[in-house]
Design an enzyme around this catalytic site. Structure first.
Site, short mmCIF file in Angstrom:
data_model
loop_
_atom_site.label_atom_id
_atom_site.label_comp_id
_atom_site.label_asym_id
_atom_site.label_seq_id
_atom_site.Cartn_x
_atom_site.Cartn_y
_atom_site.Cartn_z
N ASP A 1 0.54 -1.16 0.20
CA ASP A 1 -0.09 -0.18 0.04
C ASP A 1 0.88 1.37 0.12
O ASP A 1 2.18 0.82 0.21
CB ASP A 1 -0.85 0.01 1.20
N ASP B 1 -0.31 4.80 0.87
CA ASP B 1 -0.74 6.01 1.75
C ASP B 1 -0.69 5.38 3.27
O ASP B 1 -1.32 4.29 3.49
CB ASP B 1 -2.14 6.86 1.88
N ASP C 1 -1.76 -0.42 6.01
CA ASP C 1 -1.65 0.39 7.15
C ASP C 1 -3.36 0.23 7.37
O ASP C 1 -4.06 0.45 8.53
CB ASP C 1 -1.34 1.68 7.81
#
Length: 217
Positions: free
Chosen positions: A7, A9, A179
């Site tokens: 991922d 961001d 996250d």
């Protein structure tokens, strides 16, 4: 050779590039400050809560692309990356990417943030493969629409499966670093899910499932 998926961001970078791009547009006076800043913050909160209407958000976030000449947009994007993104790249994230590269793994970033914003950010990490929500581009301009499936939640799974079907790769030995609890559909699909500085919902899910939890901060 395995597939190492990241991922973007709040995983490879220490903030959300989609939100920051919106703030950049506000700060430069490119969009209406009062309306755009409030809407940008509301959509970001919806994302964190797991209730984002992705189509509504894309209608909002892609509209500025349609309002301006691409060359001007690229100049603003260069400034955005230089001033807001480079300072939040993470040494530990670079090191993680390089470990997978040295192991011969295929590197892939998969992100809900649109390709216009993320393409130059992914290049900072030397990663060639990117799956992202794709803005429509016709007759030399962005239209404000998107094409194909938004790369969000279950849409990440669909985009990845479509991409794999056109390659010689599969998910044997695969890993995915994220996250966000929004990425649980894909985290549950790979062989080696890893929670990275996770939000509370992902941390709870990772602890229950026994997944590794790491920090790149």
């Amino acid at each position: 050779m395995s597939l190492a998926i990241f991922d973007l961001d709040n995983t490879l970078i220490a903030d959300d590039s989609d939100f920051l791009w919106g703030q950049f547009l506000v700060d430069r006076g490119i969009v209406d400050k009062g309306h755009y800043a409030a809407a940008n913050a509301k959509f970001y909160d919806d994302y964190k809560q797991g209730c984002l209407d992705i189509v509504e958000f894309l209608d909002f976030s892609l509209a500025p692309l349609a309002a301006h000449d691409p060359e001007q947009l690229y100049q603003w994007r260069d400034e955005f990356v230089e001033t807001l993104i480079k300072p939040i790249t993470l040494d530990a994230a670079h090191a993680l990417v390089e470990r997978h590269r040295a192991a011969g793994d295929t590197l892939l970033v998969i992100t809900a943030t649109n390709r216009f914003v993320t393409e130059p950010i992914v290049k900072l990490y030397g990663i060639d493969n990117l799956l992202a929500t794709t803005p429509e581009f016709k007759h030399g301009r962005y239209t404000g629409n998107f094409i194909d499936t938004p790369c969000f939640q279950a849409g990440k799974v669909k985009q990845l499966q479509d991409w794999l079907s056109k390659s010689a790769l599969n998910l044997d030995g695969s890993c995915f670093y994220s996250d966000s609890h929004n990425d649980l559909p894909l985290l549950k699909l790979v062989e080696n899910p890893v929670a990275v500085d996770p939000d509370d919902k992902l941390r709870a899910a990772a602890e229950q499932a026994g997944w590794p939890i790491i920090s790149l901060r």
